[in-house]
Write a protein that holds these residues in place. Structure first.
Motif, PDB file in Angstrom:
ATOM      1  N   PHE A  19     -71.291  -6.660  14.653  1.00  0.00           N
ATOM      2  CA  PHE A  19     -70.638  -6.444  15.977  1.00  0.00           C
ATOM      3  C   PHE A  19     -70.562  -5.068  16.414  1.00  0.00           C
ATOM      4  O   PHE A  19     -70.888  -4.664  17.396  1.00  0.00           O
ATOM      5  CB  PHE A  19     -69.489  -7.344  15.972  1.00  0.00           C
ATOM      6  N   LEU A  20     -70.016  -4.219  15.376  1.00  0.00           N
ATOM      7  CA  LEU A  20     -69.658  -2.813  15.821  1.00  0.00           C
ATOM      8  C   LEU A  20     -70.839  -1.956  16.105  1.00  0.00           C
ATOM      9  O   LEU A  20     -70.806  -1.162  17.008  1.00  0.00           O
ATOM     10  CB  LEU A  20     -68.913  -2.352  14.668  1.00  0.00           C
ATOM     11  N   ARG A  21     -71.966  -2.381  15.193  1.00  0.00           N
ATOM     12  CA  ARG A  21     -73.296  -1.659  15.764  1.00  0.00           C
ATOM     13  C   ARG A  21     -73.846  -1.859  16.766  1.00  0.00           C
ATOM     14  O   ARG A  21     -74.205  -0.803  17.736  1.00  0.00           O
ATOM     15  CB  ARG A  21     -74.273  -2.076  14.284  1.00  0.00           C
ATOM     16  N   LEU A  22     -73.758  -3.328  17.220  1.00  0.00           N
ATOM     17  CA  LEU A  22     -74.167  -3.629  18.679  1.00  0.00           C
ATOM     18  C   LEU A  22     -73.307  -3.197  19.545  1.00  0.00           C
ATOM     19  O   LEU A  22     -73.888  -2.749  20.708  1.00  0.00           O
ATOM     20  CB  LEU A  22     -74.763  -5.153  18.747  1.00  0.00           C
ATOM     21  N   GLY A  25     -73.897   0.498  20.221  1.00  0.00           N
ATOM     22  CA  GLY A  25     -75.132   0.804  21.062  1.00  0.00           C
ATOM     23  C   GLY A  25     -75.042   0.502  22.491  1.00  0.00           C
ATOM     24  O   GLY A  25     -75.622   1.413  23.284  1.00  0.00           O
ATOM     25  N   VAL A  26     -74.422  -0.512  22.718  1.00  0.00           N
ATOM     26  CA  VAL A  26     -74.264  -0.954  24.549  1.00  0.00           C
ATOM     27  C   VAL A  26     -73.353   0.137  25.018  1.00  0.00           C
ATOM     28  O   VAL A  26     -73.529   0.820  26.017  1.00  0.00           O
ATOM     29  CB  VAL A  26     -73.590  -2.325  24.487  1.00  0.00           C
ATOM     30  N   LEU A  27     -72.323   0.594  24.250  1.00  0.00           N
ATOM     31  CA  LEU A  27     -71.312   1.729  24.884  1.00  0.00           C
ATOM     32  C   LEU A  27     -71.889   3.050  24.907  1.00  0.00           C
ATOM     33  O   LEU A  27     -71.806   3.748  25.893  1.00  0.00           O
ATOM     34  CB  LEU A  27     -70.098   1.990  24.004  1.00  0.00           C
ATOM     35  N   ASP A  28     -72.680   3.346  24.051  1.00  0.00           N
ATOM     36  CA  ASP A  28     -73.439   4.723  24.068  1.00  0.00           C
ATOM     37  C   ASP A  28     -74.605   4.615  25.275  1.00  0.00           C
ATOM     38  O   ASP A  28     -74.619   5.820  25.808  1.00  0.00           O
ATOM     39  CB  ASP A  28     -74.420   4.896  22.791  1.00  0.00           C
ATOM     40  N   ALA A  29     -75.213   3.730  25.533  1.00  0.00           N
ATOM     41  CA  ALA A  29     -76.109   3.523  26.692  1.00  0.00           C
ATOM     42  C   ALA A  29     -75.308   3.423  28.089  1.00  0.00           C
ATOM     43  O   ALA A  29     -75.839   4.161  29.122  1.00  0.00           O
ATOM     44  CB  ALA A  29     -77.031   2.325  26.251  1.00  0.00           C
ATOM     45  N   MET A  30     -74.561   2.729  28.143  1.00  0.00           N
ATOM     46  CA  MET A  30     -73.708   2.373  29.474  1.00  0.00           C
ATOM     47  C   MET A  30     -73.051   3.628  29.995  1.00  0.00           C
ATOM     48  O   MET A  30     -72.761   3.865  31.088  1.00  0.00           O
ATOM     49  CB  MET A  30     -73.019   1.144  29.370  1.00  0.00           C
ATOM     50  N   ARG A  73     -78.786  -4.205  26.925  1.00  0.00           N
ATOM     51  CA  ARG A  73     -77.723  -5.347  26.470  1.00  0.00           C
ATOM     52  C   ARG A  73     -78.446  -6.584  26.224  1.00  0.00           C
ATOM     53  O   ARG A  73     -77.915  -7.411  25.535  1.00  0.00           O
ATOM     54  CB  ARG A  73     -76.966  -5.671  27.889  1.00  0.00           C
ATOM     55  N   GLU A  74     -79.859  -6.731  26.060  1.00  0.00           N
ATOM     56  CA  GLU A  74     -80.734  -8.164  25.357  1.00  0.00           C
ATOM     57  C   GLU A  74     -80.279  -8.355  24.446  1.00  0.00           C
ATOM     58  O   GLU A  74     -79.853  -9.452  24.144  1.00  0.00           O
ATOM     59  CB  GLU A  74     -81.992  -7.808  25.835  1.00  0.00           C
ATOM     60  N   GLU A  75     -80.348  -7.507  23.256  1.00  0.00           N
ATOM     61  CA  GLU A  75     -79.992  -7.766  21.831  1.00  0.00           C
ATOM     62  C   GLU A  75     -78.555  -8.017  21.440  1.00  0.00           C
ATOM     63  O   GLU A  75     -78.229  -9.156  20.910  1.00  0.00           O
ATOM     64  CB  GLU A  75     -80.409  -6.570  21.019  1.00  0.00           C
ATOM     65  N   TRP A  76     -77.788  -7.485  22.336  1.00  0.00           N
ATOM     66  CA  TRP A  76     -76.177  -7.709  22.421  1.00  0.00           C
ATOM     67  C   TRP A  76     -75.946  -9.150  22.695  1.00  0.00           C
ATOM     68  O   TRP A  76     -75.123  -9.959  22.135  1.00  0.00           O
ATOM     69  CB  TRP A  76     -75.369  -6.842  23.166  1.00  0.00           C
ATOM     70  N   HIS A  77     -76.241  -9.511  23.981  1.00  0.00           N
ATOM     71  CA  HIS A  77     -76.154 -11.014  24.418  1.00  0.00           C
ATOM     72  C   HIS A  77     -76.613 -11.866  23.489  1.00  0.00           C
ATOM     73  O   HIS A  77     -76.108 -13.016  23.491  1.00  0.00           O
ATOM     74  CB  HIS A  77     -76.663 -10.801  25.778  1.00  0.00           C
ATOM     75  N   ALA A  78     -77.931 -11.636  23.111  1.00  0.00           N
ATOM     76  CA  ALA A  78     -78.596 -12.487  22.324  1.00  0.00           C
ATOM     77  C   ALA A  78     -77.851 -13.010  20.999  1.00  0.00           C
ATOM     78  O   ALA A  78     -77.645 -14.034  20.445  1.00  0.00           O
ATOM     79  CB  ALA A  78     -80.137 -12.185  21.889  1.00  0.00           C
ATOM     80  N   ALA A  79     -77.065 -11.917  20.499  1.00  0.00           N
ATOM     81  CA  ALA A  79     -76.230 -11.975  19.176  1.00  0.00           C
ATOM     82  C   ALA A  79     -75.128 -12.604  19.400  1.00  0.00           C
ATOM     83  O   ALA A  79     -74.631 -13.033  18.269  1.00  0.00           O
ATOM     84  CB  ALA A  79     -76.204 -10.531  18.398  1.00  0.00           C
ATOM     85  N   LEU A  84     -69.501 -13.986  17.217  1.00  0.00           N
ATOM     86  CA  LEU A  84     -68.262 -14.464  17.700  1.00  0.00           C
ATOM     87  C   LEU A  84     -67.614 -15.780  16.946  1.00  0.00           C
ATOM     88  O   LEU A  84     -68.358 -16.873  16.870  1.00  0.00           O
ATOM     89  CB  LEU A  84     -68.183 -14.610  19.108  1.00  0.00           C
ATOM     90  N   ALA A  85     -66.312 -15.646  16.728  1.00  0.00           N
ATOM     91  CA  ALA A  85     -65.987 -16.982  16.006  1.00  0.00           C
ATOM     92  C   ALA A  85     -65.312 -17.712  17.059  1.00  0.00           C
ATOM     93  O   ALA A  85     -65.029 -19.026  16.986  1.00  0.00           O
ATOM     94  CB  ALA A  85     -64.584 -16.704  15.075  1.00  0.00           C
ATOM     95  N   ALA A  86     -65.173 -17.448  18.345  1.00  0.00           N
ATOM     96  CA  ALA A  86     -64.414 -17.997  19.672  1.00  0.00           C
ATOM     97  C   ALA A  86     -65.133 -17.536  20.833  1.00  0.00           C
ATOM     98  O   ALA A  86     -65.496 -16.351  20.811  1.00  0.00           O
ATOM     99  CB  ALA A  86     -63.061 -18.094  19.595  1.00  0.00           C
ATOM    100  N   GLU A  87     -64.930 -18.139  21.927  1.00  0.00           N
ATOM    101  CA  GLU A  87     -65.826 -17.403  23.327  1.00  0.00           C
ATOM    102  C   GLU A  87     -64.866 -16.285  23.731  1.00  0.00           C
ATOM    103  O   GLU A  87     -63.575 -15.989  23.291  1.00  0.00           O
ATOM    104  CB  GLU A  87     -65.581 -18.378  24.356  1.00  0.00           C
ATOM    105  N   ARG A  88     -65.744 -15.215  24.239  1.00  0.00           N
ATOM    106  CA  ARG A  88     -64.972 -14.052  24.742  1.00  0.00           C
ATOM    107  C   ARG A  88     -63.996 -14.529  25.896  1.00  0.00           C
ATOM    108  O   ARG A  88     -64.121 -15.525  26.461  1.00  0.00           O
ATOM    109  CB  ARG A  88     -65.830 -13.144  25.519  1.00  0.00           C
TER     110      ARG A  88
END
Length: 102
Positions: A19-22, A25-30, A73-79, A84-88
């Motif tokens: 989770f933290l790695r993905l 990656g999103v935070l670094d890109a956005m 964001r593709e890999e993030w959303h797919a994962a 997650l243990a529950a919905e965001r």
């Protein structure tokens, strides 16, 4: 007018590092996006698998029509279903004031 998203994540204990790695990656890109204002990832001091993302953008419409479809964001959303243990929990806020130490 800018918009802030508060997103709560309850992560599967076995998926915390992924989770933290993905997420990183999103935070670094956005941060390089023209409409990006800022983001802060928080960790719950009492539960190391619970996180809160505070994310601000210049335009809600841009987030919906452009940012959510960015390739980074593709890999993030797919994962997410595996991470997650529950919905965001996502809430949308309109900033009124921001104070920073100088």
């Amino acid at each position: 007018m800018s918009v802030t998203y508060l997103i709560e994540f309850d992560v599967m204990p076995t998926e915390r590092e992924r989770f933290l790695r993905l997420m990183n990656g999103v935070l670094d890109a956005m941060r390089h996006e023209a409409m990006f204002v800022g983001a802060t990832l928080h960790a719950d001091p009492e539960n190391d698998t619970r996180f809160l993302l505070h994310e601000t953008w210049q335009s809600h419409e841009d987030v919906l029509s452009v940012q959510l479809a960015r390739p980074y964001r593709e890999e993030w959303h797919a994962a997410l279903p595996d991470l997650l243990a529950a919905e965001r929990k996502i809430s949308i806020w309109q900033p009124l004031r921001s104070d920073l130490s100088v």
